[in-house]
Design a protein around this motif. Structure first.
Motif, short mmCIF file in Angstrom:
data_model
loop_
_atom_site.label_atom_id
_atom_site.label_comp_id
_atom_site.label_asym_id
_atom_site.label_seq_id
_atom_site.Cartn_x
_atom_site.Cartn_y
_atom_site.Cartn_z
N TRP A 39 39.74 32.67 6.49
CA TRP A 39 39.96 31.23 6.56
C TRP A 39 38.61 30.53 6.59
CZ3 TRP A 39 40.18 34.55 10.63
CH2 TRP A 39 39.41 34.24 11.75
N ASP A 40 38.64 29.23 6.43
CA ASP A 40 37.43 28.41 6.45
C ASP A 40 37.03 28.16 7.90
OD1 ASP A 40 35.46 26.46 6.31
OD2 ASP A 40 36.50 25.29 4.76
N ALA A 41 36.01 28.86 8.38
CA ALA A 41 35.58 28.77 9.77
C ALA A 41 34.97 27.41 10.11
CB ALA A 41 34.59 29.89 10.09
N ARG A 42 34.60 26.61 9.11
CA ARG A 42 34.09 25.26 9.39
C ARG A 42 35.23 24.36 9.83
NH1 ARG A 42 31.47 24.76 3.65
NH2 ARG A 42 33.59 25.46 3.39
N LYS A 43 36.43 24.57 9.29
CA LYS A 43 37.59 23.76 9.65
C LYS A 43 38.34 24.32 10.85
CE LYS A 43 38.28 21.98 5.02
NZ LYS A 43 39.16 21.91 3.85
N LEU A 44 38.34 25.64 10.98
CA LEU A 44 39.03 26.31 12.08
C LEU A 44 38.02 27.23 12.77
CD1 LEU A 44 42.24 27.21 10.06
CD2 LEU A 44 41.99 25.36 11.71
N PRO A 45 37.20 26.68 13.67
CA PRO A 45 36.09 27.44 14.24
C PRO A 45 36.46 28.40 15.38
CG PRO A 45 36.05 25.22 15.08
CD PRO A 45 37.15 25.27 14.05
N TYR A 46 37.73 28.45 15.77
CA TYR A 46 38.16 29.32 16.87
C TYR A 46 39.23 30.30 16.38
CZ TYR A 46 36.02 25.62 19.61
OH TYR A 46 35.14 24.70 20.11
N LEU A 47 39.27 31.45 17.03
CA LEU A 47 40.34 32.41 16.79
C LEU A 47 41.03 32.66 18.11
CD1 LEU A 47 41.79 34.33 14.80
CD2 LEU A 47 40.17 36.11 15.54
N SER A 48 42.30 32.28 18.18
CA SER A 48 43.11 32.52 19.37
C SER A 48 43.62 33.96 19.30
CB SER A 48 44.28 31.54 19.38
OG SER A 48 45.24 31.93 20.34
N VAL A 49 43.43 34.70 20.39
CA VAL A 49 43.89 36.08 20.47
C VAL A 49 44.82 36.19 21.67
CG1 VAL A 49 43.22 38.50 20.69
CG2 VAL A 49 41.70 36.89 19.53
N TRP A 50 46.08 36.51 21.41
CA TRP A 50 47.07 36.64 22.47
C TRP A 50 47.68 38.02 22.35
CZ3 TRP A 50 52.65 34.76 21.83
CH2 TRP A 50 53.39 35.02 22.98
N GLN A 51 47.62 38.78 23.43
CA GLN A 51 48.15 40.14 23.42
C GLN A 51 49.21 40.27 24.50
OE1 GLN A 51 44.82 43.11 22.63
NE2 GLN A 51 43.71 41.38 23.53
N GLU A 52 50.39 40.68 24.12
CA GLU A 52 51.51 40.87 25.05
C GLU A 52 51.98 42.32 24.90
OE1 GLU A 52 54.16 41.02 27.69
OE2 GLU A 52 53.07 39.15 27.55
N TRP A 53 51.85 43.08 25.97
CA TRP A 53 52.14 44.53 25.90
C TRP A 53 53.34 44.94 26.74
CZ3 TRP A 53 49.74 45.22 21.80
CH2 TRP A 53 48.46 44.74 21.58
N GLY A 54 54.23 44.01 27.03
CA GLY A 54 55.46 44.36 27.75
C GLY A 54 55.38 44.16 29.25
N ALA A 55 54.26 43.69 29.78
CA ALA A 55 54.13 43.50 31.22
C ALA A 55 54.80 42.22 31.71
CB ALA A 55 52.66 43.50 31.63
N SER A 56 55.02 41.24 30.83
CA SER A 56 55.66 39.98 31.22
C SER A 56 57.17 40.18 31.22
CB SER A 56 55.28 38.86 30.25
OG SER A 56 53.89 38.66 30.27
N THR A 57 57.73 40.37 32.41
CA THR A 57 59.15 40.74 32.50
C THR A 57 60.07 39.54 32.71
OG1 THR A 57 58.85 41.18 34.86
CG2 THR A 57 58.64 43.05 33.35
N ASP A 58 59.51 38.33 32.90
CA ASP A 58 60.32 37.13 33.07
C ASP A 58 60.57 36.46 31.73
OD1 ASP A 58 60.40 37.48 35.84
OD2 ASP A 58 58.53 36.37 36.12
N PHE A 59 61.34 35.36 31.76
CA PHE A 59 61.60 34.55 30.57
C PHE A 59 60.28 34.10 29.97
CE2 PHE A 59 62.14 30.40 28.60
CZ PHE A 59 63.19 30.65 27.73
N PRO A 60 60.10 34.08 28.69
CA PRO A 60 61.07 34.41 27.65
C PRO A 60 60.93 35.84 27.10
CG PRO A 60 59.22 33.30 26.65
CD PRO A 60 58.91 33.43 28.13
N PHE A 61 60.06 36.64 27.71
CA PHE A 61 59.75 37.94 27.12
C PHE A 61 60.62 39.08 27.62
CE2 PHE A 61 55.76 35.47 27.11
CZ PHE A 61 55.72 35.23 25.75
N TRP A 62 60.98 39.05 28.90
CA TRP A 62 61.84 40.07 29.50
C TRP A 62 61.31 41.49 29.30
CZ3 TRP A 62 64.31 37.14 32.56
CH2 TRP A 62 64.84 35.94 32.15
N GLY A 63 59.99 41.64 29.17
CA GLY A 63 59.39 42.96 29.01
C GLY A 63 59.63 43.61 27.67
N LYS A 64 60.14 42.86 26.70
CA LYS A 64 60.52 43.43 25.41
C LYS A 64 59.45 43.27 24.33
CE LYS A 64 65.42 42.82 26.24
NZ LYS A 64 66.67 42.25 25.75
#
Length: 76
Positions: A39-64
Motif C-alpha cells: 500500500w501507499d505508506a504516505r497515505k496510510l503510514p500505520y499498520l494495525s496489528v491485532w492478534q486473537e489466539w482464543g484467550a478472549s472467552t467473553d462476547f463477542p469471541f467466546w474463545g473461538k
C-alpha cells in the motif's frame, strides 16, 4: 511476531509505523505459500496489528477466534 502462538495465548494489539515502503508478507514455515500486501505508506503510514489466539472467552469471541489482522490505516 514471526511465530504464531498456540491456542489460548493472550491477545495482542500494536500499531507499527516508521517504514518507507508499505508492505507485509505472511508465509508458511516451509516458504511454499505466501501472501504479500502492498500500500501507499504516505497515505496510510500505520499498520494495525491485532492478534486473537482464543484467550478472549467473553462476547463477542467466546474463545473461538484464532486469527491475526493486519490493516494499513491513516491514523491511530
Amino acid at each position: 511476531m514471526s511465530v504464531i502462538p498456540k491456542r489460548g495465548a493472550p491477545s495482542q494489539m500494536a500499531y507499527l509505523t516508521g517504514f518507507t515502503d508499505g508492505w507485509y508478507e505472511i508465509a508458511d514455515s516451509q516458504g511454499q505459500n505466501a501472501v504479500r500486501v502492498e500500500w501507499d505508506a504516505r497515505k496510510l503510514p500505520y499498520l494495525s496489528v491485532w492478534q486473537e489466539w482464543g484467550a478472549s472467552t467473553d462476547f463477542p469471541f467466546w474463545g473461538k477466534f484464532y486469527m491475526v489482522e493486519l490493516e494499513p490505516i491513516s491514523a491511530v
